[in-house]
Design a protein around this motif. Sequence first.
Motif, PDB file in Angstrom:
ATOM      1  N   MET A   1       0.838  -1.181   0.000  1.00  0.00           N
ATOM      2  CA  MET A   1       0.000   0.000   0.000  1.00  0.00           C
ATOM      3  C   MET A   1       0.882   1.243   0.000  1.00  0.00           C
ATOM      4  O   MET A   1       1.958   1.247   0.584  1.00  0.00           O
TER       5      MET A   1
ATOM      6  N   ASP B   1      -4.317   1.282  -2.098  1.00  0.00           N
ATOM      7  CA  ASP B   1      -3.737   0.065  -2.641  1.00  0.00           C
ATOM      8  C   ASP B   1      -2.937   0.432  -3.887  1.00  0.00           C
ATOM      9  O   ASP B   1      -3.335   1.331  -4.647  1.00  0.00           O
TER      10      ASP B   1
ATOM     11  N   ARG C   1      -7.384  -3.455   0.645  1.00  0.00           N
ATOM     12  CA  ARG C   1      -6.390  -3.682   1.696  1.00  0.00           C
ATOM     13  C   ARG C   1      -6.256  -2.474   2.613  1.00  0.00           C
ATOM     14  O   ARG C   1      -6.155  -2.615   3.835  1.00  0.00           O
ATOM     15  N   ALA C   2      -6.239  -1.283   2.036  1.00  0.00           N
ATOM     16  CA  ALA C   2      -6.060  -0.064   2.829  1.00  0.00           C
ATOM     17  C   ALA C   2      -7.222   0.145   3.797  1.00  0.00           C
ATOM     18  O   ALA C   2      -7.019   0.422   4.986  1.00  0.00           O
TER      19      ALA C   2
ATOM     20  N   CYS D   1      -7.243  -2.494   6.572  1.00  0.00           N
ATOM     21  CA  CYS D   1      -6.223  -2.158   7.566  1.00  0.00           C
ATOM     22  C   CYS D   1      -6.772  -1.140   8.574  1.00  0.00           C
ATOM     23  O   CYS D   1      -6.627  -1.299   9.787  1.00  0.00           O
TER      24      CYS D   1
ATOM     25  N   ILE E   1       1.367   2.443   8.277  1.00  0.00           N
ATOM     26  CA  ILE E   1       0.101   3.041   7.852  1.00  0.00           C
ATOM     27  C   ILE E   1      -0.787   3.296   9.071  1.00  0.00           C
ATOM     28  O   ILE E   1      -1.357   4.377   9.221  1.00  0.00           O
ATOM     29  N   ILE E   2      -0.868   2.319   9.946  1.00  0.00           N
ATOM     30  CA  ILE E   2      -1.684   2.467  11.159  1.00  0.00           C
ATOM     31  C   ILE E   2      -1.145   3.603  12.023  1.00  0.00           C
ATOM     32  O   ILE E   2      -1.915   4.426  12.525  1.00  0.00           O
TER      33      ILE E   2
ATOM     34  N   GLU F   1       1.858  -2.334   6.958  1.00  0.00           N
ATOM     35  CA  GLU F   1       0.640  -1.927   7.669  1.00  0.00           C
ATOM     36  C   GLU F   1       0.940  -1.162   8.958  1.00  0.00           C
ATOM     37  O   GLU F   1       0.215  -0.231   9.295  1.00  0.00           O
ATOM     38  N   GLU F   2       1.979  -1.539   9.668  1.00  0.00           N
ATOM     39  CA  GLU F   2       2.290  -0.889  10.944  1.00  0.00           C
ATOM     40  C   GLU F   2       2.516   0.615  10.758  1.00  0.00           C
ATOM     41  O   GLU F   2       2.057   1.424  11.569  1.00  0.00           O
TER      42      GLU F   2
END
Length: 96
Positions: free
Chosen positions: A1, A18, A66-67, A70, A50-51, A47-48
């Motif tokens: 992403m 994505d 996916r985005a 998440c 992004i979060i 992902e980490e």
Amino acid sequence: MYLKIHKSGNQMIVAVCDRELIGKKLKKGELVVEITESFYKGEIVPEEKIIEAMSNATTANIFGTRAVKCAVEAGLIDPGCVIYIEGIPHAQLYRL
């Protein structure tokens, strides 16, 4: 992403999408949304990151299966607030 962070003063706008959506133009009725490189194409990150970025954002604009998944799984987006444009999930986050 892809993750791209835009800063303006004390505002932090996070754009997440994505990979395959860059350059796509989506339509829903009269609404037309273009997922542009200039706004969305930052770095490919796990992902980490992004979060973490979404957790600190004043605003987040999120496109893609996916985005959005998440963001929902991290508890940042209510699944009931996700909309679909040409079948692509989209969500926005605002902190006041």
